[in-house]
Design a protein around this motif. Structure first.
Motif, PDB file in Angstrom:
ATOM      1  N   ASP A  24      43.886 -24.754 -18.397  1.00 57.22           N
ATOM      2  CA  ASP A  24      42.969 -25.188 -19.507  1.00 57.22           C
ATOM      3  C   ASP A  24      42.666 -26.498 -19.365  1.00 57.22           C
ATOM      4  O   ASP A  24      41.377 -26.954 -19.736  1.00 57.22           O
ATOM      5  CB  ASP A  24      43.952 -24.808 -20.774  1.00 57.22           C
ATOM      6  N   SER A  25      43.269 -27.292 -18.587  1.00 59.56           N
ATOM      7  CA  SER A  25      42.878 -28.955 -18.474  1.00 59.56           C
ATOM      8  C   SER A  25      42.189 -28.912 -17.136  1.00 59.56           C
ATOM      9  O   SER A  25      42.078 -30.140 -16.939  1.00 59.56           O
ATOM     10  CB  SER A  25      44.311 -29.462 -18.567  1.00 59.56           C
ATOM     11  N   SER A  26      41.717 -27.728 -16.550  1.00 55.06           N
ATOM     12  CA  SER A  26      41.132 -28.203 -15.297  1.00 55.06           C
ATOM     13  C   SER A  26      39.529 -28.718 -15.512  1.00 55.06           C
ATOM     14  O   SER A  26      38.873 -28.211 -16.381  1.00 55.06           O
ATOM     15  CB  SER A  26      40.874 -26.823 -14.541  1.00 55.06           C
ATOM     16  N   LEU A  27      39.228 -29.529 -14.754  1.00 47.57           N
ATOM     17  CA  LEU A  27      37.694 -30.105 -14.947  1.00 47.57           C
ATOM     18  C   LEU A  27      37.080 -29.868 -13.936  1.00 47.57           C
ATOM     19  O   LEU A  27      35.915 -29.400 -13.971  1.00 47.57           O
ATOM     20  CB  LEU A  27      38.143 -31.819 -15.279  1.00 47.57           C
ATOM     21  N   LEU A  28      37.666 -30.289 -12.649  1.00 50.29           N
ATOM     22  CA  LEU A  28      36.691 -30.143 -11.509  1.00 50.29           C
ATOM     23  C   LEU A  28      37.473 -29.131 -10.444  1.00 50.29           C
ATOM     24  O   LEU A  28      38.725 -29.175 -10.329  1.00 50.29           O
ATOM     25  CB  LEU A  28      36.401 -31.392 -10.753  1.00 50.29           C
ATOM     26  N   GLU A  29      36.751 -27.997 -10.074  1.00 51.04           N
ATOM     27  CA  GLU A  29      37.277 -27.417  -8.959  1.00 51.04           C
ATOM     28  C   GLU A  29      36.377 -27.306  -7.627  1.00 51.04           C
ATOM     29  O   GLU A  29      35.102 -27.135  -7.790  1.00 51.04           O
ATOM     30  CB  GLU A  29      37.355 -25.805  -9.307  1.00 51.04           C
ATOM     31  N   VAL A  30      36.827 -27.767  -6.855  1.00 50.39           N
ATOM     32  CA  VAL A  30      36.057 -28.034  -5.385  1.00 50.39           C
ATOM     33  C   VAL A  30      36.420 -26.911  -4.415  1.00 50.39           C
ATOM     34  O   VAL A  30      37.624 -26.756  -4.183  1.00 50.39           O
ATOM     35  CB  VAL A  30      36.419 -29.177  -4.773  1.00 50.39           C
ATOM     36  N   GLN A  31      35.692 -25.985  -3.863  1.00 53.32           N
ATOM     37  CA  GLN A  31      36.093 -24.776  -3.239  1.00 53.32           C
ATOM     38  C   GLN A  31      35.466 -24.884  -1.657  1.00 53.32           C
ATOM     39  O   GLN A  31      34.288 -24.679  -1.843  1.00 53.32           O
ATOM     40  CB  GLN A  31      35.958 -23.515  -3.785  1.00 53.32           C
ATOM     41  N   ARG A  32      36.162 -25.518  -0.985  1.00 52.15           N
ATOM     42  CA  ARG A  32      35.423 -25.469   0.565  1.00 52.15           C
ATOM     43  C   ARG A  32      34.277 -26.070   0.857  1.00 52.15           C
ATOM     44  O   ARG A  32      33.293 -25.415   1.149  1.00 52.15           O
ATOM     45  CB  ARG A  32      35.733 -24.158   1.350  1.00 52.15           C
ATOM     46  N   VAL A  33      34.169 -27.156   0.393  1.00 49.10           N
ATOM     47  CA  VAL A  33      32.753 -27.930   0.135  1.00 49.10           C
ATOM     48  C   VAL A  33      32.729 -28.684   1.507  1.00 49.10           C
ATOM     49  O   VAL A  33      33.476 -29.292   1.945  1.00 49.10           O
ATOM     50  CB  VAL A  33      32.758 -28.983  -1.043  1.00 49.10           C
ATOM     51  N   THR A  34      31.490 -28.352   2.139  1.00 48.20           N
ATOM     52  CA  THR A  34      31.136 -29.051   3.476  1.00 48.20           C
ATOM     53  C   THR A  34      29.821 -29.865   3.457  1.00 48.20           C
ATOM     54  O   THR A  34      29.160 -29.700   2.312  1.00 48.20           O
ATOM     55  CB  THR A  34      31.325 -28.243   4.663  1.00 48.20           C
ATOM     56  N   TYR A  35      29.704 -30.638   4.246  1.00 50.86           N
ATOM     57  CA  TYR A  35      28.407 -31.602   4.320  1.00 50.86           C
ATOM     58  C   TYR A  35      27.996 -31.586   5.759  1.00 50.86           C
ATOM     59  O   TYR A  35      28.809 -32.158   6.691  1.00 50.86           O
ATOM     60  CB  TYR A  35      28.551 -32.731   3.571  1.00 50.86           C
ATOM     61  N   ALA A  36      26.665 -31.336   5.883  1.00 52.76           N
ATOM     62  CA  ALA A  36      26.301 -31.584   7.398  1.00 52.76           C
ATOM     63  C   ALA A  36      24.749 -32.154   7.253  1.00 52.76           C
ATOM     64  O   ALA A  36      23.977 -31.664   6.421  1.00 52.76           O
ATOM     65  CB  ALA A  36      26.016 -30.321   8.295  1.00 52.76           C
ATOM     66  N   MET A  37      24.295 -33.014   8.258  1.00 51.09           N
ATOM     67  CA  MET A  37      22.935 -33.502   8.137  1.00 51.09           C
ATOM     68  C   MET A  37      22.597 -33.359   9.719  1.00 51.09           C
ATOM     69  O   MET A  37      23.452 -33.945  10.674  1.00 51.09           O
ATOM     70  CB  MET A  37      23.267 -34.869   7.688  1.00 51.09           C
ATOM     71  N   GLN A  38      21.178 -32.804   9.987  1.00 46.24           N
ATOM     72  CA  GLN A  38      20.765 -32.791  11.076  1.00 46.24           C
ATOM     73  C   GLN A  38      21.714 -32.216  12.394  1.00 46.24           C
ATOM     74  O   GLN A  38      21.975 -32.786  13.690  1.00 46.24           O
ATOM     75  CB  GLN A  38      20.254 -34.319  11.767  1.00 46.24           C
ATOM     76  N   ARG A  79      24.875 -32.262  12.320  1.00 38.98           N
ATOM     77  CA  ARG A  79      26.091 -32.908  12.322  1.00 38.98           C
ATOM     78  C   ARG A  79      26.938 -33.041  11.185  1.00 38.98           C
ATOM     79  O   ARG A  79      26.550 -33.180  10.271  1.00 38.98           O
ATOM     80  CB  ARG A  79      26.033 -34.569  12.932  1.00 38.98           C
ATOM     81  N   THR A  80      28.327 -32.410  11.345  1.00 36.24           N
ATOM     82  CA  THR A  80      29.139 -32.244  10.023  1.00 36.24           C
ATOM     83  C   THR A  80      29.516 -33.436   9.827  1.00 36.24           C
ATOM     84  O   THR A  80      30.375 -34.442  10.429  1.00 36.24           O
ATOM     85  CB  THR A  80      30.165 -31.184  10.655  1.00 36.24           C
ATOM     86  N   LEU A  81      29.505 -34.025   8.706  1.00 38.03           N
ATOM     87  CA  LEU A  81      30.046 -35.179   7.956  1.00 38.03           C
ATOM     88  C   LEU A  81      31.283 -35.016   7.095  1.00 38.03           C
ATOM     89  O   LEU A  81      31.850 -35.951   6.873  1.00 38.03           O
ATOM     90  CB  LEU A  81      28.684 -35.931   7.210  1.00 38.03           C
ATOM     91  N   LEU A  82      31.379 -33.896   6.519  1.00 42.32           N
ATOM     92  CA  LEU A  82      32.539 -33.738   5.836  1.00 42.32           C
ATOM     93  C   LEU A  82      33.025 -32.325   6.168  1.00 42.32           C
ATOM     94  O   LEU A  82      32.351 -31.322   5.865  1.00 42.32           O
ATOM     95  CB  LEU A  82      31.981 -33.748   4.391  1.00 42.32           C
ATOM     96  N   ALA A  83      34.311 -32.163   6.699  1.00 44.15           N
ATOM     97  CA  ALA A  83      34.876 -30.851   7.005  1.00 44.15           C
ATOM     98  C   ALA A  83      35.280 -30.180   5.592  1.00 44.15           C
ATOM     99  O   ALA A  83      35.372 -30.843   4.356  1.00 44.15           O
ATOM    100  CB  ALA A  83      36.041 -30.983   7.682  1.00 44.15           C
TER     101      ALA A  83
END
Length: 222
Positions: free
Chosen positions: A4-18, A20-24
Motif C-alpha cells: 500500500d505504501s509503494s510509490l515507484l516501481e521500476v521494472q527492468r528499465v534500460t537506456y541506450a543511445m546511438q 550504446r547501452t548506458l544503463l543495464a
C-alpha cells in the motif's frame, strides 16, 4: 508484490543511445519513507537512472509506475511535482535567490511568504539576507543548497538527489543529510540519493549498486 505504501516501481528499465547501452536493466521498488543510496562506478548510469525516474529521459525498455500508474500516462508537470529531481550542479533561474525559492509558489499560483523563504535559508546555514543576492554571485556550495531548498518548498512524494552535497564542507554536508533524514522520518518522504561517500554507504539501510553495462546488471543489497 506491491504494498500500500509503494510509490515507484521500476521494472527492468534500460537506456541506450546511438547503439550504446548506458544503463543495464534495473528493477527496484521504492516505498514511502525509504532512503535509498544509489552508488556505482563512473559510467554505470546513476544520473541516467535518476533522470529517467524524473521523466527527463524516456527509457529504452522497461516500465516505471508511480502509485500503480504508468508514468507515461501522467502529465509531466503533475508527475514532477510528486517526483522531484535535484541536480548536482543546480540550474538556477532568474536573477536572485528569491526568484528560485519563489518559483514553486508561483507555479501553484500562490504568494511566496518572504519570511518563510528567509527561514528556509537559515535552516541550511545561509544568511537570510541572501534572499536578494544575485545567483551569479553564489558559490558552488551555496547554489547546491539553494537548489535543494527550491525542491523542498513543497515536499514531493519522491526526492531524487544527484550528489547534492558534493560542493559542501563536512559541517554543511552533515546539516543537509540531517535535514533530508528529518523529512524522510516526519513526512514519509522517499529519497533516492546518489553518493560515493563510503561512510554514507556503510550506514545506509538500502543501497542500490549499479555496474557498468558491459559488466552485467545491477543488484540491490541492504
Amino acid at each position: 508484490m506491491t504494498s500500500d505504501s509503494s510509490l515507484l516501481e521500476v521494472q527492468r528499465v534500460t537506456y541506450a543511445m546511438q547503439g550504446r547501452t548506458l544503463l543495464a536493466p534495473v528493477s527496484l521498488q521504492l516505498n514511502a519513507g525509504d532512503f535509498l543510496l544509489l552508488t556505482g562506478p563512473s559510467g554505470s548510469g546513476k544520473s541516467t537512472l535518476l533522470k529517467i525516474l524524473a521523466s527527463l529521459l524516456a527509457p529504452t525498455a522497461g516500465q516505471i509506475r508511480f502509485k500503480n500508474r504508468d508514468i507515461a500516462t501522467i502529465k509531466a508537470e503533475l508527475y514532477r511535482q510528486q517526483v522531484s529531481y535535484c541536480f548536482q550542479t543546480p540550474q538556477l533561474f532568474g536573477e536572485t535567490v528569491y526568484d528560485n525559492l519563489a518559483l514553486p509558489w508561483q507555479i501553484r499560483q500562490q504568494k511566496p511568504p518572504r519570511e518563510a523563504l528567509m527561514a528556509s535559508l537559515e535552516s541550511v546555514h545561509l544568511d537570510a539576507e541572501m534572499l536578494d543576492k544575485p545567483v551569479e554571485q553564489l558559490s558552488g556550495g551555496e547554489k547546491q543548497r539553494v537548489g535543494l531548498l527550491r525542491n523542498l518548498q513543497f515536499l514531493p512524494k519522491v526526492l531524487l538527489l544527484d550528489e547534492v552535497t558534493s560542493a559542501l564542507d563536512e559541517e554543511n554536508k552533515t546539516l543537509v543529510q540531517q535535514l533530508i533524514q528529518q523529512r524522510v522520518q516526519e513526512q514519509q518522504l522517499a529519497v533516492v540519493w546518489i553518493s560515493h561517500d563510503p561512510d554514507e554507504i556503510q550506514h545506509a539501510e538500502k543501497v542500490l549498486r549499479l555496474t557498468a553495462p558491459e559488466r552485467g546488471e545491477s543488484h540491490e543489497s541492504a
